[in-house]
Write an enzyme that holds these catalytic residues in place. Sequence first.
Site, PDB file in Angstrom:
ATOM      1  N   GLY A   1      10.113  -0.414   0.244  1.00 34.14           N
ATOM      2  CA  GLY A   1      11.108   0.116   1.178  1.00 34.14           C
ATOM      3  C   GLY A   1      10.904  -0.454   2.575  1.00 34.14           C
TER       4      GLY A   1
ATOM      5  N   GLY B   1     -21.452  -0.641   4.733  1.00 36.19           N
ATOM      6  CA  GLY B   1     -20.794   0.571   5.228  1.00 36.19           C
ATOM      7  C   GLY B   1     -21.287   1.801   4.489  1.00 36.19           C
ATOM      8  N   ALA B   2     -22.113   2.615   5.174  1.00 33.27           N
ATOM      9  CA  ALA B   2     -22.624   3.848   4.547  1.00 33.27           C
ATOM     10  C   ALA B   2     -21.697   5.007   4.880  1.00 33.27           C
ATOM     11  CB  ALA B   2     -24.045   4.138   5.040  1.00 33.27           C
ATOM     12  N   GLY B   3     -20.395   4.801   4.653  1.00 34.97           N
ATOM     13  CA  GLY B   3     -19.428   5.879   4.861  1.00 34.97           C
ATOM     14  C   GLY B   3     -19.159   6.590   3.544  1.00 34.97           C
TER      15      GLY B   3
ATOM     16  N   GLY C   1     -14.140   1.171   6.385  1.00 35.57           N
ATOM     17  CA  GLY C   1     -12.977   1.856   6.945  1.00 35.57           C
ATOM     18  C   GLY C   1     -11.675   1.270   6.424  1.00 35.57           C
ATOM     19  N   ARG C   2     -10.567   1.861   6.829  1.00 35.75           N
ATOM     20  CA  ARG C   2      -9.258   1.468   6.311  1.00 35.75           C
ATOM     21  C   ARG C   2      -8.266   1.293   7.458  1.00 35.75           C
ATOM     22  NH1 ARG C   2      -8.761   1.974   0.925  1.00 35.75           N
ATOM     23  NH2 ARG C   2      -6.527   2.432   1.015  1.00 35.75           N
TER      24      ARG C   2
ATOM     25  N   ALA D   1      -6.485  12.997   1.597  1.00 36.68           N
ATOM     26  CA  ALA D   1      -5.277  13.285   0.820  1.00 36.68           C
ATOM     27  C   ALA D   1      -4.683  14.641   1.199  1.00 36.68           C
ATOM     28  CB  ALA D   1      -5.620  13.250  -0.664  1.00 36.68           C
TER      29      ALA D   1
ATOM     30  N   HIS E   1     -22.446  38.095  -8.449  1.00 36.18           N
ATOM     31  CA  HIS E   1     -23.830  37.702  -8.751  1.00 36.18           C
ATOM     32  C   HIS E   1     -23.975  37.382 -10.231  1.00 36.18           C
ATOM     33  CE1 HIS E   1     -28.186  37.572  -8.581  1.00 36.18           C
ATOM     34  NE2 HIS E   1     -28.194  38.302  -9.687  1.00 36.18           N
TER      35      HIS E   1
HETATM   36  P1  FAD Z   1      -1.444   6.350   0.107  1.00 33.16           P
HETATM   37  O1  FAD Z   1      -2.106   7.261  -0.833  1.00 33.16           O
HETATM   38  O2  FAD Z   1      -2.106   5.140   0.556  1.00 33.16           O
HETATM   39  O3  FAD Z   1       0.002   6.073  -0.444  1.00 33.16           O
HETATM   40  C1  FAD Z   1       0.901   5.200   0.155  1.00 33.16           C
HETATM   41  C2  FAD Z   1       1.819   4.649  -0.913  1.00 33.16           C
HETATM   42  O4  FAD Z   1       2.896   3.975  -0.284  1.00 33.16           O
HETATM   43  C3  FAD Z   1       1.158   3.619  -1.826  1.00 33.16           C
HETATM   44  O5  FAD Z   1       1.560   3.839  -3.155  1.00 33.16           O
HETATM   45  C4  FAD Z   1       1.678   2.308  -1.296  1.00 33.16           C
HETATM   46  O6  FAD Z   1       1.702   1.267  -2.277  1.00 33.16           O
HETATM   47  C5  FAD Z   1       3.088   2.726  -0.912  1.00 33.16           C
HETATM   48  N1  FAD Z   1       3.734   1.851   0.072  1.00 33.16           N
HETATM   49  C6  FAD Z   1       3.208   1.289   1.189  1.00 33.16           C
HETATM   50  N2  FAD Z   1       4.156   0.612   1.870  1.00 33.16           N
HETATM   51  C7  FAD Z   1       5.300   0.759   1.153  1.00 33.16           C
HETATM   52  C8  FAD Z   1       6.624   0.298   1.341  1.00 33.16           C
HETATM   53  N3  FAD Z   1       6.971  -0.407   2.418  1.00 33.16           N
HETATM   54  N4  FAD Z   1       7.556   0.610   0.401  1.00 33.16           N
HETATM   55  C9  FAD Z   1       7.223   1.348  -0.683  1.00 33.16           C
HETATM   56  N5  FAD Z   1       5.988   1.818  -0.899  1.00 33.16           N
HETATM   57  C10 FAD Z   1       5.040   1.525   0.009  1.00 33.16           C
HETATM   58  N6  FAD Z   1      -9.224  11.630   0.203  1.00 33.16           N
HETATM   59  C11 FAD Z   1      -9.542  12.900  -0.102  1.00 33.16           C
HETATM   60  O7  FAD Z   1      -8.986  13.809   0.511  1.00 33.16           O
HETATM   61  N7  FAD Z   1     -10.444  13.194  -1.081  1.00 33.16           N
HETATM   62  C12 FAD Z   1     -11.084  12.221  -1.771  1.00 33.16           C
HETATM   63  O8  FAD Z   1     -11.890  12.517  -2.648  1.00 33.16           O
HETATM   64  C13 FAD Z   1     -10.780  10.889  -1.464  1.00 33.16           C
HETATM   65  N8  FAD Z   1     -11.383   9.893  -2.141  1.00 33.16           N
HETATM   66  C14 FAD Z   1     -11.060   8.604  -1.843  1.00 33.16           C
HETATM   67  C15 FAD Z   1     -11.718   7.582  -2.525  1.00 33.16           C
HETATM   68  C16 FAD Z   1     -11.440   6.273  -2.237  1.00 33.16           C
HETATM   69  C17 FAD Z   1     -12.159   5.179  -2.999  1.00 33.16           C
HETATM   70  C18 FAD Z   1     -10.443   5.954  -1.260  1.00 33.16           C
HETATM   71  C19 FAD Z   1     -10.080   4.520  -0.964  1.00 33.16           C
HETATM   72  C20 FAD Z   1      -9.790   6.950  -0.579  1.00 33.16           C
HETATM   73  C21 FAD Z   1     -10.100   8.281  -0.852  1.00 33.16           C
HETATM   74  N9  FAD Z   1      -9.490   9.334  -0.168  1.00 33.16           N
HETATM   75  C22 FAD Z   1      -9.815  10.618  -0.455  1.00 33.16           C
HETATM   76  C23 FAD Z   1      -8.481   9.084   0.867  1.00 33.16           C
HETATM   77  C24 FAD Z   1      -7.070   9.269   0.291  1.00 33.16           C
HETATM   78  O9  FAD Z   1      -6.908   8.410  -0.816  1.00 33.16           O
HETATM   79  C25 FAD Z   1      -6.024   8.975   1.352  1.00 33.16           C
HETATM   80  O10 FAD Z   1      -6.277   9.738   2.501  1.00 33.16           O
HETATM   81  C26 FAD Z   1      -4.639   9.316   0.821  1.00 33.16           C
HETATM   82  O11 FAD Z   1      -4.335   8.553  -0.323  1.00 33.16           O
HETATM   83  C27 FAD Z   1      -3.576   9.066   1.895  1.00 33.16           C
HETATM   84  O12 FAD Z   1      -2.326   9.399   1.375  1.00 33.16           O
HETATM   85  P2  FAD Z   1      -0.999   8.695   1.906  1.00 33.16           P
HETATM   86  O13 FAD Z   1       0.113   9.332   1.154  1.00 33.16           O
HETATM   87  O14 FAD Z   1      -0.961   8.723   3.370  1.00 33.16           O
HETATM   88  O15 FAD Z   1      -1.129   7.162   1.518  1.00 33.16           O
HETATM   89  P1  NAI Z   2     -15.800   5.322   6.599  1.00 33.12           P
HETATM   90  O1  NAI Z   2     -15.158   5.324   7.920  1.00 33.12           O
HETATM   91  O2  NAI Z   2     -16.104   6.596   5.920  1.00 33.12           O
HETATM   92  O3  NAI Z   2     -17.181   4.535   6.673  1.00 33.12           O
HETATM   93  C1  NAI Z   2     -17.258   3.206   7.122  1.00 33.12           C
HETATM   94  C2  NAI Z   2     -18.697   2.916   7.501  1.00 33.12           C
HETATM   95  O4  NAI Z   2     -18.831   1.521   7.679  1.00 33.12           O
HETATM   96  C3  NAI Z   2     -19.093   3.580   8.807  1.00 33.12           C
HETATM   97  O5  NAI Z   2     -20.312   4.254   8.649  1.00 33.12           O
HETATM   98  C4  NAI Z   2     -19.188   2.418   9.784  1.00 33.12           C
HETATM   99  O6  NAI Z   2     -20.129   2.627  10.803  1.00 33.12           O
HETATM  100  C5  NAI Z   2     -19.590   1.297   8.847  1.00 33.12           C
HETATM  101  N1  NAI Z   2     -19.256  -0.033   9.342  1.00 33.12           N
HETATM  102  C6  NAI Z   2     -18.126  -0.433   9.967  1.00 33.12           C
HETATM  103  N2  NAI Z   2     -18.185  -1.742  10.249  1.00 33.12           N
HETATM  104  C7  NAI Z   2     -19.375  -2.198   9.773  1.00 33.12           C
HETATM  105  C8  NAI Z   2     -20.009  -3.477   9.738  1.00 33.12           C
HETATM  106  N3  NAI Z   2     -19.425  -4.564  10.258  1.00 33.12           N
HETATM  107  N4  NAI Z   2     -21.222  -3.561   9.175  1.00 33.12           N
HETATM  108  C9  NAI Z   2     -21.827  -2.478   8.624  1.00 33.12           C
HETATM  109  N5  NAI Z   2     -21.273  -1.239   8.633  1.00 33.12           N
HETATM  110  C10 NAI Z   2     -20.058  -1.114   9.191  1.00 33.12           C
HETATM  111  O7  NAI Z   2     -14.877   4.372   5.695  1.00 33.12           O
HETATM  112  P2  NAI Z   2     -14.816   4.121   4.132  1.00 33.12           P
HETATM  113  O8  NAI Z   2     -16.056   4.537   3.461  1.00 33.12           O
HETATM  114  O9  NAI Z   2     -14.329   2.726   3.995  1.00 33.12           O
HETATM  115  O10 NAI Z   2     -13.675   5.107   3.680  1.00 33.12           O
HETATM  116  C11 NAI Z   2     -12.403   5.075   4.313  1.00 33.12           C
HETATM  117  C12 NAI Z   2     -11.839   6.434   4.379  1.00 33.12           C
HETATM  118  O11 NAI Z   2     -11.388   6.846   3.098  1.00 33.12           O
HETATM  119  C13 NAI Z   2     -12.821   7.530   4.782  1.00 33.12           C
HETATM  120  O12 NAI Z   2     -13.007   7.605   6.171  1.00 33.12           O
HETATM  121  C14 NAI Z   2     -12.142   8.743   4.278  1.00 33.12           C
HETATM  122  O13 NAI Z   2     -11.181   9.150   5.203  1.00 33.12           O
HETATM  123  C15 NAI Z   2     -11.471   8.244   3.012  1.00 33.12           C
HETATM  124  N6  NAI Z   2     -12.268   8.644   1.864  1.00 33.12           N
HETATM  125  C16 NAI Z   2     -12.444   9.971   1.636  1.00 33.12           C
HETATM  126  C17 NAI Z   2     -13.214  10.395   0.587  1.00 33.12           C
HETATM  127  C18 NAI Z   2     -13.427  11.847   0.396  1.00 33.12           C
HETATM  128  O14 NAI Z   2     -12.718  12.623   1.021  1.00 33.12           O
HETATM  129  N7  NAI Z   2     -14.354  12.264  -0.441  1.00 33.12           N
HETATM  130  C19 NAI Z   2     -13.850   9.460  -0.338  1.00 33.12           C
HETATM  131  C20 NAI Z   2     -13.635   8.087   0.034  1.00 33.12           C
HETATM  132  C21 NAI Z   2     -12.853   7.719   1.077  1.00 33.12           C
END
Ligand code: FAD
Ligand code: NAI
Length: 475
Positions: free
Chosen positions: A122, A190-192, A281-282, A330, A454
């Site tokens: 879109g 990245g220890a995130g 990060g993202r 999410a 409990h």
């Molecule tokens: P997204 O989920 O990224 O959805 C966006 C959608 O839009 C995608 O399908 C994309 O392809 C589509 N899109 C983009 N541009 C267009 C376009 N122009 N036209 C049509 N479609 C398009 N969060 C949690 O709360 N709990 C967790 O346990 C958790 N675990 C995670 C684990 C990993 C490995 C990762 C990477 C993320 C995790 N997150 C978690 C973060 C969570 O996935 C995101 O915060 C969440 O998906 C964001 O939702 P959103 O709807 O903003 O975007």
């Molecule tokens: P993050 O922000 O959690 O962690 C990134 C880490 O990488 C940070 O500790 C940062 O200091 C480090 N970093 C950045 N640049 C670096 C470099 N050049 N060298 C070494 N370290 C570096 O990001 P992450 O793990 O990529 O996840 C992205 C996001 O996805 C999270 O912030 C979270 O919002 C979401 N997510 C949520 C989950 C959950 O809710 N359980 C699970 C996974 C992702």
Amino acid sequence: MSKNFDVVVIGGGPGGYIAAIRAAQLGLSTACIDDWKNEKGGPAPGGTCTNVGCIPSKALLQSSENYEHAGHAFADHGIEVKGLSLNVGKMVARKDAVVKQNNDGILYLFKKNKVSFFHGHGSFAKADGGGYEIKVSGAAEEILVAKHVIIATGSSPRVLPGAEFDEKSILSNIGALAIDAVPARLGVIGAGVIGLEMGSVWRRLGSQVTVLEALPAFLGAVDEQVAKEAHKLFTKQGLAIHLGVKIGAIVNNGKEVSVEYTDDKGVAQKAVFDKLIVSIGRVPNTNGLNGDAVGLKLDERGFVAVDGDCRASLPNVWAVGDVVRGPMLAHKAEEEGVAVAERIAGQHGHVNFNTIPWVIYTSPEIAWVGRTEQQLKADGVAYKAGSFPFLANGRARALGDTSGFVKFLADATTDEILGVHIIGPMASELISEAVVAMEFRASSEDIARICHAHPSLSEATKEAALAVDKRALNF
Ligand code: FAD
Ligand code: NAI
């Protein structure tokens, strides 16, 4: 011929699909466009969360934890497992099946709620009178005319320059969730949240995992006491965590990846891995939106600029989830999606950013809501703290999972709960009680006076609340 809608949602992740369902529930004619494709090229709504995020990571975390329990923890229960073996292919296939169930569930929900779903990309074509023309490109080209547009395009993994993802050797979350054999040496930059969750999966399955983190502090956003405990426990489990590193040259020869870095003492180091996950990060997905066609503003960090109510810079354009400021979670995306749909329908949608819980699904899990002790100190807030260890909780002992604690932070004068921090078994479930309490602006005494079943892990929450007043009963 164009199709007219009250609301067009671009993006079908948790922000977008939930916004679309809520808008349709409120009687608005609604379309949702999503471009995610499954392996057959068909629609796979649910975004990052469903396809390569929350859901598949939790499936693999569960499978790998089961494997680790069968190999180690079961023996303590008198259960001897002989000839334990691992079928990574089956584990990944199960994860894929779980993802598909969720994709199909969303398509069903669209039908049930009469949301028109368009599988494609879109983008803004032009402003049209009071509304907008949105072009859908995909299997079929369409023009949708929308009174309101909700942008929910999510985020993508940040690329480390010099370490571009090939998803074979250098992996983002996408490749990290699809590894087909246990890599002997796995590097994580990245220890995130992603680094720790995915690092835990592959460590449990047998990889030697090395985590390289730029910051000197471990999990800086987490309550310091919890972060310290987590560092201790993860290191004991076998994760090699190096803090304060500076990454240098990365060479990927297709078979292995070498990473040069300087450690926290400034000494040059080199590590060689079979696979490298880069999780630093993202970044928001705004490129494909053609926002310039309508003058959509981005903020200084590249996110769609929005106000506190998710209104973008243009009339009747809204944005939610990872593509806007705030935590990339999410449930945050979903809450914003619901609130925006309600605002469009003339209601008073609301998101309380102070009570959004965080969970890291490691073992033990880490979960929190509200402010950390270091934030309260920085804000100059007088507070009382109370904590209770799972070691003193009967249910945790019965489970054989006694690591960690629950910690309450409450206002020194009013006793209002300001933050709750948990590291321990089922922290992801336990945190809900704290979220409810904070939403109702409860005091720690309120929780301390509530009857908790409990034996249950939730008794540790009650005891931590009692500990704020120095009257824990079992510790
Ligand atoms: P997204 O989920 O990224 O959805 C966006 C959608 O839009 C995608 O399908 C994309 O392809 C589509 N899109 C983009 N541009 C267009 C376009 N122009 N036209 C049509 N479609 C398009 N969060 C949690 O709360 N709990 C967790 O346990 C958790 N675990 C995670 C684990 C990993 C490995 C990762 C990477 C993320 C995790 N997150 C978690 C973060 C969570 O996935 C995101 O915060 C969440 O998906 C964001 O939702 P959103 O709807 O903003 O975007
Ligand atoms: P993050 O922000 O959690 O962690 C990134 C880490 O990488 C940070 O500790 C940062 O200091 C480090 N970093 C950045 N640049 C670096 C470099 N050049 N060298 C070494 N370290 C570096 O990001 P992450 O793990 O990529 O996840 C992205 C996001 O996805 C999270 O912030 C979270 O919002 C979401 N997510 C949520 C989950 C959950 O809710 N359980 C699970 C996974 C992702």
